[in-house]
Design an enzyme around this catalytic site. Structure first.
Site, PDB file in Angstrom:
ATOM      1  N   ASP A  12      61.330  14.635 -13.345  1.00  0.00           N
ATOM      2  CA  ASP A  12      60.632  15.676 -12.586  1.00  0.00           C
ATOM      3  C   ASP A  12      61.622  16.620 -11.903  1.00  0.00           C
ATOM      4  O   ASP A  12      62.734  16.215 -11.552  1.00  0.00           O
ATOM      5  CB  ASP A  12      59.744  14.989 -11.530  1.00  0.00           C
ATOM      6  CG  ASP A  12      58.695  15.931 -10.971  1.00  0.00           C
ATOM      7  OD1 ASP A  12      58.520  17.046 -11.500  1.00  0.00           O
ATOM      8  OD2 ASP A  12      58.046  15.557  -9.980  1.00  0.00           O
ATOM      9  N   HIS A  29      63.818  23.429 -18.123  1.00  0.00           N
ATOM     10  CA  HIS A  29      63.570  22.372 -19.117  1.00  0.00           C
ATOM     11  C   HIS A  29      64.759  22.243 -20.079  1.00  0.00           C
ATOM     12  O   HIS A  29      65.119  21.148 -20.491  1.00  0.00           O
ATOM     13  CB  HIS A  29      62.289  22.670 -19.904  1.00  0.00           C
ATOM     14  CG  HIS A  29      61.045  22.646 -19.056  1.00  0.00           C
ATOM     15  ND1 HIS A  29      60.763  21.624 -18.182  1.00  0.00           N
ATOM     16  CD2 HIS A  29      60.013  23.521 -18.927  1.00  0.00           C
ATOM     17  CE1 HIS A  29      59.611  21.874 -17.561  1.00  0.00           C
ATOM     18  NE2 HIS A  29      59.145  23.021 -17.999  1.00  0.00           N
ATOM     19  N   LEU A 123      69.126   0.452 -28.998  1.00  0.00           N
ATOM     20  CA  LEU A 123      68.257   0.951 -27.916  1.00  0.00           C
ATOM     21  C   LEU A 123      66.930   1.410 -28.513  1.00  0.00           C
ATOM     22  O   LEU A 123      66.914   2.104 -29.531  1.00  0.00           O
ATOM     23  CB  LEU A 123      68.939   2.154 -27.220  1.00  0.00           C
ATOM     24  CG  LEU A 123      68.075   2.964 -26.248  1.00  0.00           C
ATOM     25  CD1 LEU A 123      67.776   2.184 -24.975  1.00  0.00           C
ATOM     26  CD2 LEU A 123      68.749   4.288 -25.884  1.00  0.00           C
TER      27      LEU A 123
HETATM   28  C1  FPP Z   1      58.903  17.940 -15.053  1.00  0.00           C
HETATM   29  O1  FPP Z   1      59.442  19.042 -14.382  1.00  0.00           O
HETATM   30  C2  FPP Z   1      59.300  17.953 -16.428  1.00  0.00           C
HETATM   31  C3  FPP Z   1      58.470  18.143 -17.486  1.00  0.00           C
HETATM   32  C4  FPP Z   1      57.029  18.389 -17.359  1.00  0.00           C
HETATM   33  C5  FPP Z   1      58.990  18.142 -18.848  1.00  0.00           C
HETATM   34  C6  FPP Z   1      60.129  17.228 -19.083  1.00  0.00           C
HETATM   35  C7  FPP Z   1      60.704  17.600 -20.377  1.00  0.00           C
HETATM   36  C8  FPP Z   1      62.011  17.689 -20.662  1.00  0.00           C
HETATM   37  C9  FPP Z   1      63.104  17.282 -19.775  1.00  0.00           C
HETATM   38  C10 FPP Z   1      62.405  18.212 -21.981  1.00  0.00           C
HETATM   39  C11 FPP Z   1      61.776  17.590 -23.180  1.00  0.00           C
HETATM   40  C12 FPP Z   1      62.095  16.161 -23.319  1.00  0.00           C
HETATM   41  C13 FPP Z   1      62.566  15.545 -24.416  1.00  0.00           C
HETATM   42  C14 FPP Z   1      62.695  14.059 -24.451  1.00  0.00           C
HETATM   43  C15 FPP Z   1      63.000  16.282 -25.598  1.00  0.00           C
HETATM   44  P1  FPP Z   1      58.426  20.079 -13.740  1.00  0.00           P
HETATM   45  O2  FPP Z   1      58.299  21.224 -14.692  1.00  0.00           O
HETATM   46  O3  FPP Z   1      57.147  19.404 -13.410  1.00  0.00           O
HETATM   47  O4  FPP Z   1      59.217  20.489 -12.462  1.00  0.00           O
HETATM   48  P2  FPP Z   1      58.606  20.970 -11.071  1.00  0.00           P
HETATM   49  O5  FPP Z   1      57.758  19.847 -10.552  1.00  0.00           O
HETATM   50  O6  FPP Z   1      59.818  21.206 -10.251  1.00  0.00           O
HETATM   51  O7  FPP Z   1      57.833  22.212 -11.378  1.00  0.00           O
END
Ligand code: FPP
Length: 233
Positions: A12, A29, A123
């Site tokens: 997050d 991201h 893994l």
């Molecule tokens: C949360 O941050 C993150 C996500 C909803 C997406 C997580 C995805 C990635 C790290 C990339 C894709 C993953 C893989 C395994 C290829 P948020 O956008 O909710 O952040 P915020 O709460 O600060 O807005």
């Protein structure tokens, strides 16, 4: 040091990381993907056999179309770029979540890499995509009721193990450690039943800034916890 067998992570803070830098959410991201690579390496180095990452929740479809499309593109790039690494380090890729509802291109790329890595056993990397713990439980209940209607199981003999066998995580041990980054104290519909006795570690660090040192700290903190599973010491 007692290491967790299964670490599951709620990644997050990508959006807030980007906002603080006046950059787009997608750039957050993108940076988050770099962390994904680092943490996979860290799990391998620490010989952790199971790592599960919450990459896209069933609720994330409600984000702006641009962000959803961007995330799907990043996912495809990740799958393309990491195929060799998964091969080299004997990482087996699995997914949980309704992946058949993802764009066709993503669905195909995932299926291919899951198949290609199925025999690896250093893994097990499980990526939760279009995942919702509540939906997973609904699917399990449907499947159990159908088995019962076909007289394949006796409704009076249903116990937790019956339910566990019908969850998508049936081949994974329950998570020992759940890490959530960016200082939020929630499980957000992630592995609700499976984490009944998981230790939860909240890091204040945004996911793009989370590094191997932070991961090691989470492992050290886990080793200090006393797990009683409801019993006395
Ligand atoms: C949360 O941050 C993150 C996500 C909803 C997406 C997580 C995805 C990635 C790290 C990339 C894709 C993953 C893989 C395994 C290829 P948020 O956008 O909710 O952040 P915020 O709460 O600060 O807005």
């Amino acid at each position: 040091m007692e290491l967790p067998k299964h670490v599951a992570i709620i990644m997050d803070g990508n959006g807030r990381w980007a906002k603080e830098r006046n950059r787009s959410r997608i750039e957050g991201h993108k940076e988050g993907i770099k962390t994904v690579k680092r943490i996979i390496e860290a799990a391998i180095e620490n010989k952790i056999p199971y790592l599960t990452l919450f990459a896209f929740s069933s609720e994330n479809w409600n984000r702006p179309e641009e962000e959803v499309t961007g995330l799907m593109q990043l996912l495809n790039q990740f799958l393309k770029n990491e195929a060799k690494t998964l091969e080299k380090h004997e990482v087996s890729l699995k997914t949980i979540g309704r992946i058949h509802e993802l764009p066709k291109e993503n669905y195909r790329a995932i299926q291919e890499l899951v198949e290609a890595t199925t025999d690896h056993n250093a893994l097990t990397l499980t990526v939760a995509l279009n995942y919702s713990s509540k939906n997973e439980i609904v699917d399990a209940v449907r499947s159990i009721v159908n088995q019962s209607l076909k007289n394949e199981l006796d409704a009076n003999k249903i116990n937790y193990s019956t339910i566990a066998k019908n969850l998508e995580t049936k081949e994974l041990p329950d998570p020992d450690l759940i890490i959530r980054t960016s200082g939020e104290y929630r499980l957000s519909n992630f592995l609700l039943l499976q984490s009944a006795y998981a230790e939860i570690y909240i890091s204040p660090i945004y996911w793009p800034d989370f590094n191997k040192h932070h991961f090691d700290t989470a492992l050290e903190q886990y080793a200090l916890r006393e797990r009683r599973y409801g019993a006395l010491k």
